[in-house]
Design an enzyme around this catalytic site. Sequence first.
Site, mmCIF file in Angstrom:
data_model
loop_
_atom_site.group_PDB
_atom_site.id
_atom_site.type_symbol
_atom_site.label_atom_id
_atom_site.label_comp_id
_atom_site.label_asym_id
_atom_site.label_seq_id
_atom_site.Cartn_x
_atom_site.Cartn_y
_atom_site.Cartn_z
ATOM 1 N N THR A 233 -8.145 34.427 66.549
ATOM 2 C CA THR A 233 -9.150 35.381 65.799
ATOM 3 C C THR A 233 -10.439 35.841 66.748
ATOM 4 O OG1 THR A 233 -8.560 34.341 63.767
ATOM 5 C CG2 THR A 233 -10.540 35.667 63.869
ATOM 6 N N TYR B 71 -7.604 18.207 70.783
ATOM 7 C CA TYR B 71 -7.627 19.523 69.763
ATOM 8 C C TYR B 71 -6.572 19.646 69.029
ATOM 9 C CZ TYR B 71 -8.834 24.193 67.734
ATOM 10 O OH TYR B 71 -9.047 25.258 67.170
ATOM 11 N N THR C 241 -21.422 24.536 70.553
ATOM 12 C CA THR C 241 -21.150 26.142 71.175
ATOM 13 C C THR C 241 -21.436 27.031 70.179
ATOM 14 O OG1 THR C 241 -18.933 25.687 69.671
ATOM 15 C CG2 THR C 241 -18.603 25.236 72.077
ATOM 16 N N GLY C 242 -22.199 26.643 69.207
ATOM 17 C CA GLY C 242 -22.700 27.649 68.158
ATOM 18 C C GLY C 242 -24.030 27.999 68.852
ATOM 19 N N VAL D 128 -21.349 16.277 62.911
ATOM 20 C CA VAL D 128 -20.387 16.000 61.563
ATOM 21 C C VAL D 128 -19.792 14.647 61.900
ATOM 22 C CG1 VAL D 128 -19.955 18.252 60.863
ATOM 23 C CG2 VAL D 128 -18.434 17.058 62.813
ATOM 24 N N LYS E 214 -15.390 13.975 47.827
ATOM 25 C CA LYS E 214 -14.900 12.861 46.616
ATOM 26 C C LYS E 214 -16.380 12.626 45.873
ATOM 27 C CE LYS E 214 -13.173 8.203 46.341
ATOM 28 N NZ LYS E 214 -12.908 7.190 47.170
ATOM 29 N N LEU F 265 -15.535 23.656 59.266
ATOM 30 C CA LEU F 265 -15.330 24.467 60.562
ATOM 31 C C LEU F 265 -15.869 23.945 61.826
ATOM 32 C CD1 LEU F 265 -14.726 26.732 58.290
ATOM 33 C CD2 LEU F 265 -15.890 28.519 59.808
ATOM 34 N N TYR G 14 -6.373 12.179 50.994
ATOM 35 C CA TYR G 14 -7.375 11.928 50.021
ATOM 36 C C TYR G 14 -7.134 12.844 48.769
ATOM 37 C CZ TYR G 14 -11.211 9.950 52.582
ATOM 38 O OH TYR G 14 -12.312 9.376 53.172
HETATM 39 P P1 NAD Z 1 -17.084 28.065 67.718
HETATM 40 O O1 NAD Z 1 -17.038 27.285 69.051
HETATM 41 O O2 NAD Z 1 -17.807 29.308 67.656
HETATM 42 O O3 NAD Z 1 -17.746 27.358 66.504
HETATM 43 C C1 NAD Z 1 -17.656 26.158 66.233
HETATM 44 C C2 NAD Z 1 -18.822 25.538 65.433
HETATM 45 O O4 NAD Z 1 -18.778 24.086 65.336
HETATM 46 C C3 NAD Z 1 -20.049 25.777 66.669
HETATM 47 O O5 NAD Z 1 -21.111 26.278 65.957
HETATM 48 C C4 NAD Z 1 -20.395 24.390 67.368
HETATM 49 O O6 NAD Z 1 -21.540 24.305 67.619
HETATM 50 C C5 NAD Z 1 -20.012 23.530 65.904
HETATM 51 N N1 NAD Z 1 -19.776 22.161 66.370
HETATM 52 C C6 NAD Z 1 -18.818 21.592 67.293
HETATM 53 N N2 NAD Z 1 -18.747 20.337 67.153
HETATM 54 C C7 NAD Z 1 -19.887 19.828 66.010
HETATM 55 C C8 NAD Z 1 -20.261 18.673 65.605
HETATM 56 N N3 NAD Z 1 -19.619 17.491 66.146
HETATM 57 N N4 NAD Z 1 -21.025 18.655 64.750
HETATM 58 C C9 NAD Z 1 -21.493 19.865 63.970
HETATM 59 N N5 NAD Z 1 -21.167 20.787 64.567
HETATM 60 C C10 NAD Z 1 -20.111 21.091 65.630
HETATM 61 O O7 NAD Z 1 -15.443 28.275 67.245
HETATM 62 P P2 NAD Z 1 -14.799 29.535 66.150
HETATM 63 O O8 NAD Z 1 -13.972 30.057 66.576
HETATM 64 O O9 NAD Z 1 -16.029 29.743 65.106
HETATM 65 O O10 NAD Z 1 -13.970 28.290 65.317
HETATM 66 C C11 NAD Z 1 -14.577 27.670 63.932
HETATM 67 C C12 NAD Z 1 -13.465 26.829 63.343
HETATM 68 O O11 NAD Z 1 -12.231 27.436 63.187
HETATM 69 C C13 NAD Z 1 -13.045 25.627 64.254
HETATM 70 O O12 NAD Z 1 -12.889 24.511 63.511
HETATM 71 C C14 NAD Z 1 -11.788 25.958 64.990
HETATM 72 O O13 NAD Z 1 -11.099 24.836 65.613
HETATM 73 C C15 NAD Z 1 -11.196 26.892 63.925
HETATM 74 N N6 NAD Z 1 -10.326 27.887 64.642
HETATM 75 C C16 NAD Z 1 -10.702 29.054 65.333
HETATM 76 C C17 NAD Z 1 -9.896 29.974 66.001
HETATM 77 C C18 NAD Z 1 -10.383 31.123 66.453
HETATM 78 O O14 NAD Z 1 -9.247 31.915 66.814
HETATM 79 N N7 NAD Z 1 -11.509 31.457 66.431
HETATM 80 C C19 NAD Z 1 -8.341 29.453 65.971
HETATM 81 C C20 NAD Z 1 -7.828 28.449 65.144
HETATM 82 C C21 NAD Z 1 -8.893 27.651 64.658
#
Ligand code: NAD
Length: 308
Positions: free
Chosen positions: A173, A143, A35-36, A57, A103, A71, A157
Site C-alpha cells: 500500500t 517480519y 518509523t512513525g 507495544v 480479553k 498496526l 485467543y
Molecule cells: P510504518 O512504519 O509507517 O508504521 C508503523 C508504525 O508502528 C510506526 O509509527 C512506528 O513508529 C510504530 N511502531 C513500530 N514498532 C513499534 C513498537 N514496538 N511499539 C509501538 N509502536 C511501534 O508502516 P505502515 O506502512 O503504516 O504499516 C502499518 C502496519 O501495516 C504494520 O503493522 C505493517 O506491518 C502493516 N502492513 C503495511 C503494509 C504497507 O504496504 N503499508 C503492507 C503489509 C502490512
Amino acid sequence: MRILITGGAGFLGSHLCDKLLAQGHEIVCLDNLFTGSKANIAHLLGNPHFEFVRHDVIDPFKYEVDQIYNLACPASPPHYQYNPIKTTKTSVMGAINCLGLAKRVKARVFQASTSEVYGDPSVHPQPESYWGNVNPIGRRSCYDEGKRVAETLFFDYHRENKVDIRIVRIFNTYGPRMHPNDGRVVSNFIVQALKGENITVYGDGTQTRSFCYVDDLLEGFVRLMNQDATVGPVNIGNPGEFTMLELAEQVLKLTKSKSKIVHKPLPADDPKQRRPDITLAKKYLKWEPKVPLAEGLKKTIAYFKTKV
Ligand code: NAD
Ligand code: UDP
C-alpha cells in the site's frame, strides 16, 4: 466508540486516525515513533477526541476501549531488518499485549497482517487459503514469521478465550505520509525521480507487486472491523499487478523526470510475484479498490513534491 490504534503515528495508522476521528470516534494513538512521526499526527494534537501516547507495544498497556487496531510494526524491509530481534518481539509481544487487553476489556481487536505471510508464493494470485512459502531463517523472517505467529496468537485467543478478532492481510500500500527515507519501492522511486537521481531497480525488475492506494485500503479495514460475517483473514489489496520496471516507467512519466533507471542487486528472499485474490473481500465486505495506480501515484507525487 473509544478506539486504540497502535502504530497510529505511522503511514497507515495516521490516516486511520483521521478516518475514525471524522466518523466521530475517540482515538488513543499509541506509538514509539520508531518509523512513525509526530508530524503525521501534528494536525490532530489539539483535537479533544485525540490522545497521543508514546509507548512501546512490547510493554503492557491498559486503556478502556471498545476497539483496538494493532498496526505497530516497522513495515519497510530496511527498517524491519535494522533490529530484527526487536521486529519479532514487536509483532509477538505487541499481539499478546493487544489480545490480553482485548480479553480484559472485551474489545474487538484487529490485526494488521501482511501478504508476507505468503512468502515467495508458489500459488498465484494468493487466496487466504494458501499457507505460504516462507523461509524461517532468512533476512525477511523476523517480519514474516513475526506476523505469522501474531495470526496464530489471534486465532488461539479467539478459540481459547473467545476474544473478538479480525485479521487483515495487507498487500503493498502506498500514498501520502510514507516517509521519504522509508525504503519501500513507491516512495524510493518517486523521491529519486523528483530529485533527478537514478531510479534503483533491484534485480532485473521483472518481479511483480500489486499496489493499493491508502484510501482504498482503509475503507477495507473499517468494513472488516465492523461486520460479523467473518473474522478473517481477509486479503485487502489491489489486484492490478505490475513489474518494478513498469512502476519505474510510470513514475518517470508522471513526474516528467529525466532520471535514469539503474539496476542494483536483488535483496535475499525477495518475492518474485504477488497479487491478492480478493474474492473474500468482495463477498464479505462488498469491497474492491477504486483508485487506479496512475491516479494514486499522482496524489502521492503531489505529496512528495512538498517534502523533497
Ligand atoms: P510504518 O512504519 O509507517 O508504521 C508503523 C508504525 O508502528 C510506526 O509509527 C512506528 O513508529 C510504530 N511502531 C513500530 N514498532 C513499534 C513498537 N514496538 N511499539 C509501538 N509502536 C511501534 O508502516 P505502515 O506502512 O503504516 O504499516 C502499518 C502496519 O501495516 C504494520 O503493522 C505493517 O506491518 C502493516 N502492513 C503495511 C503494509 C504497507 O504496504 N503499508 C503492507 C503489509 C502490512
Ligand atoms: N525495490 C526496488 N527498488 C527500490 C526498492 C524496492 O526495485 O528502491 C523492489 C524490491 O526488491 C521488491 C519490490 O520493489 O521486489 C517491492 O519492495 P518493497 O520494499 O516496497 O516491498 P516488499 O518487498 O516488502 O513487497
